[in-house]
Enzyme design. Sequence first.
Site, PDB file in Angstrom:
ATOM      1  N   LYS A   1       0.858  -1.189   0.000  1.00 30.47           N
ATOM      2  CA  LYS A   1       0.000   0.000   0.000  1.00 30.47           C
ATOM      3  C   LYS A   1       0.890   1.234   0.000  1.00 30.47           C
ATOM      4  O   LYS A   1       2.039   1.189   0.442  1.00 30.47           O
ATOM      5  CB  LYS A   1      -0.883   0.023   1.252  1.00 30.47           C
ATOM      6  CG  LYS A   1      -2.104   0.891   1.112  1.00 30.47           C
ATOM      7  CD  LYS A   1      -3.220   0.198   0.364  1.00 30.47           C
ATOM      8  CE  LYS A   1      -4.423   1.076   0.179  1.00 30.47           C
ATOM      9  NZ  LYS A   1      -5.572   0.345  -0.349  1.00 30.47           N
TER      10      LYS A   1
HETATM   11  P1  NAD Z   1     -12.917   8.160  -2.651  1.00 27.49           P
HETATM   12  O1  NAD Z   1     -11.910   9.188  -2.297  1.00 27.49           O
HETATM   13  O2  NAD Z   1     -13.315   7.982  -4.069  1.00 27.49           O
HETATM   14  O3  NAD Z   1     -14.262   8.358  -1.825  1.00 27.49           O
HETATM   15  C1  NAD Z   1     -14.344   8.540  -0.449  1.00 27.49           C
HETATM   16  C2  NAD Z   1     -15.640   9.303  -0.184  1.00 27.49           C
HETATM   17  O4  NAD Z   1     -15.891   9.352   1.212  1.00 27.49           O
HETATM   18  C3  NAD Z   1     -15.570  10.759  -0.656  1.00 27.49           C
HETATM   19  O5  NAD Z   1     -16.749  11.069  -1.372  1.00 27.49           O
HETATM   20  C4  NAD Z   1     -15.442  11.559   0.635  1.00 27.49           C
HETATM   21  O6  NAD Z   1     -16.001  12.850   0.536  1.00 27.49           O
HETATM   22  C5  NAD Z   1     -16.220  10.685   1.587  1.00 27.49           C
HETATM   23  N1  NAD Z   1     -15.825  10.856   2.984  1.00 27.49           N
HETATM   24  C6  NAD Z   1     -14.595  11.036   3.509  1.00 27.49           C
HETATM   25  N2  NAD Z   1     -14.660  11.136   4.839  1.00 27.49           N
HETATM   26  C7  NAD Z   1     -15.955  11.011   5.174  1.00 27.49           C
HETATM   27  C8  NAD Z   1     -16.657  11.021   6.394  1.00 27.49           C
HETATM   28  N3  NAD Z   1     -16.023  11.180   7.555  1.00 27.49           N
HETATM   29  N4  NAD Z   1     -18.005  10.855   6.363  1.00 27.49           N
HETATM   30  C9  NAD Z   1     -18.665  10.680   5.186  1.00 27.49           C
HETATM   31  N5  NAD Z   1     -18.039  10.662   3.994  1.00 27.49           N
HETATM   32  C10 NAD Z   1     -16.710  10.841   3.985  1.00 27.49           C
HETATM   33  O7  NAD Z   1     -12.340   6.800  -2.055  1.00 27.49           O
HETATM   34  P2  NAD Z   1     -12.743   5.321  -2.472  1.00 27.49           P
HETATM   35  O8  NAD Z   1     -11.784   4.856  -3.481  1.00 27.49           O
HETATM   36  O9  NAD Z   1     -14.198   5.230  -2.726  1.00 27.49           O
HETATM   37  O10 NAD Z   1     -12.389   4.540  -1.121  1.00 27.49           O
HETATM   38  C11 NAD Z   1     -13.285   4.490  -0.027  1.00 27.49           C
HETATM   39  C12 NAD Z   1     -12.867   3.356   0.913  1.00 27.49           C
HETATM   40  O11 NAD Z   1     -12.850   2.131   0.170  1.00 27.49           O
HETATM   41  C13 NAD Z   1     -11.470   3.495   1.509  1.00 27.49           C
HETATM   42  O12 NAD Z   1     -11.469   2.903   2.785  1.00 27.49           O
HETATM   43  C14 NAD Z   1     -10.609   2.672   0.571  1.00 27.49           C
HETATM   44  O13 NAD Z   1      -9.404   2.226   1.155  1.00 27.49           O
HETATM   45  C15 NAD Z   1     -11.560   1.523   0.282  1.00 27.49           C
HETATM   46  N6  NAD Z   1     -11.263   0.772  -0.951  1.00 27.49           N
HETATM   47  C16 NAD Z   1     -11.186   1.398  -2.156  1.00 27.49           C
HETATM   48  C17 NAD Z   1     -10.933   0.627  -3.299  1.00 27.49           C
HETATM   49  C18 NAD Z   1     -10.941   1.255  -4.683  1.00 27.49           C
HETATM   50  O14 NAD Z   1     -10.902   0.498  -5.659  1.00 27.49           O
HETATM   51  N7  NAD Z   1     -10.998   2.542  -4.839  1.00 27.49           N
HETATM   52  C19 NAD Z   1     -10.728  -0.744  -3.205  1.00 27.49           C
HETATM   53  C20 NAD Z   1     -10.823  -1.348  -1.952  1.00 27.49           C
HETATM   54  C21 NAD Z   1     -11.088  -0.584  -0.824  1.00 27.49           C
END
Ligand code: NAD
Length: 467
Positions: free
Chosen positions: A104
Amino acid sequence: MIKQDFLGTTNKLFNKALKYTDISEDLATRIRVCNSTYTINFGVKLRNKIHTFTGWRSVHSEHFEPAKGGIRYDINSNQDEVEALAALMTYKCAIIEVPYGGSKGALRINPKDWTKPEIEKITRRFAQELIKRDLINPAQNVPAPDVGTGENEMAWIADEYRRIFPTDINALACVTGKPIQKGGLVGRSEATGRGVQYIIREFFRHEEDVIKAGFKGGLKGKKVAIQGLGNVGFHAAKFLHEDDECKIICIMERNGAILNPKGLDVEDVKNYLIKKGTLEGYKKGTFEKNSSDFLSIECDILIPAAREHVIDESNAPNIQAKLIVEAANGPITFEADKILNKKNIVIIPDIMANAGGVAVSYFEWIRNLRHIRFGRIEKRRTAYQFNTLISAIETMTGKEMPEKFKKQFIEGANEIDLVRSGLDDMIREAYQKIRKNLIEENIQDLRTAAYKTAIDRIALSYESIGL
Ligand code: NAD
């Protein structure tokens, strides 16, 4: 700050599952600890000033290579967080049986503070630092998007790699989550959310699990609350709303939540959020400022899809959902996990629920190494065979096959169909195998069963290379 103990949570969950395995304490330690973490401080001249940025790339395990894991851009990122996320990648890859170690990366930055050309400059510089240390490399370490990054950042990283190694024919495989026109794969950007949908569907296929969670009936009409309308949250909510007829009754974002007991149109909410930067003022629902209070809203399924440790000892006792699906990594603290288990709330843990992203990243990486799209060679041949079969059936029965079936047979599968089919298969199989482990070993919760499954597989892999 709670976030500091993310690694502690991951390790405690690992230790909890250990008692269900036969592996020795020393091998367990070998698996649990992070192999290496590189901290990089680098300068970029922007706005007539040199700005120093700090980033990390952790390699948690190398029992398979490349090591795989996203890069996030977040102002609160730190080494502890990156190591926890790298460990989750190791377990996740083991669960869906992709031949990767876990890795990561993070850059401590608020992407909103910078323009797109500035982010490009910073990303390219960060990528150079990682590439020259083989921390980005198609055979050793392959990043992907995470919080605060997307296909643009991945395209810049791939381009930097190609510039440094112009004769590497596999250069595009150095990173996944790229735009389609730059070696990306259809279905990658939706993949994590799609995986969330597939695992919920699989859960609802097991009547015993459904009854145990206190549900009646199928997925249709279930009330869903979701936190985070980013890449993962948006796709998960959209698919559950559009394909499975779930009611998305609450969407929690950074600055407030939007509620509608009749259900929200996810695409419409997302468009509003993109346009206005907030959910405030959205007319087809009630806006509430204290976003995270709604984690305890009365609903059937709660999907935290934003960030880690949002459910802790303070709010876990109030959670009313019957099923929590961890689309985000580590949204529940160790103590909160205990409370929720006592309340008999079923949790589909992150290492199962959000594995869809790395599953489709795996397909993208393979496609980049094969240099040919999935289905290209066999599609016409399969169509020809089906044509022959249809003619034979029609000749033998004297009846014509209805046009709609004929069309489906002859058209064959597009690349997106193959990607979704592969993803669905991996997610279903993971759920089924973990469920089997849970039943056979008399384990109380899916998370512990998932960790046990991962630990056993990694142990086998280490043992077979003679550690
Ligand atoms: P992203 O940046 O696209 O989206 C995150 C969203 O959460 C944003 O819209 C942000 O405004 C919102 N947010 C942040 N803090 C917040 C809070 N306290 N309350 C409410 N909303 C809040 O990120 P993502 O890629 O969607 O990732 C989200 C989660 O999923 C993370 O934990 C990430 O590690 C996990 N994840 C992502 C992927 C991927 O393919 N992108 C894969 C596996 C896991």
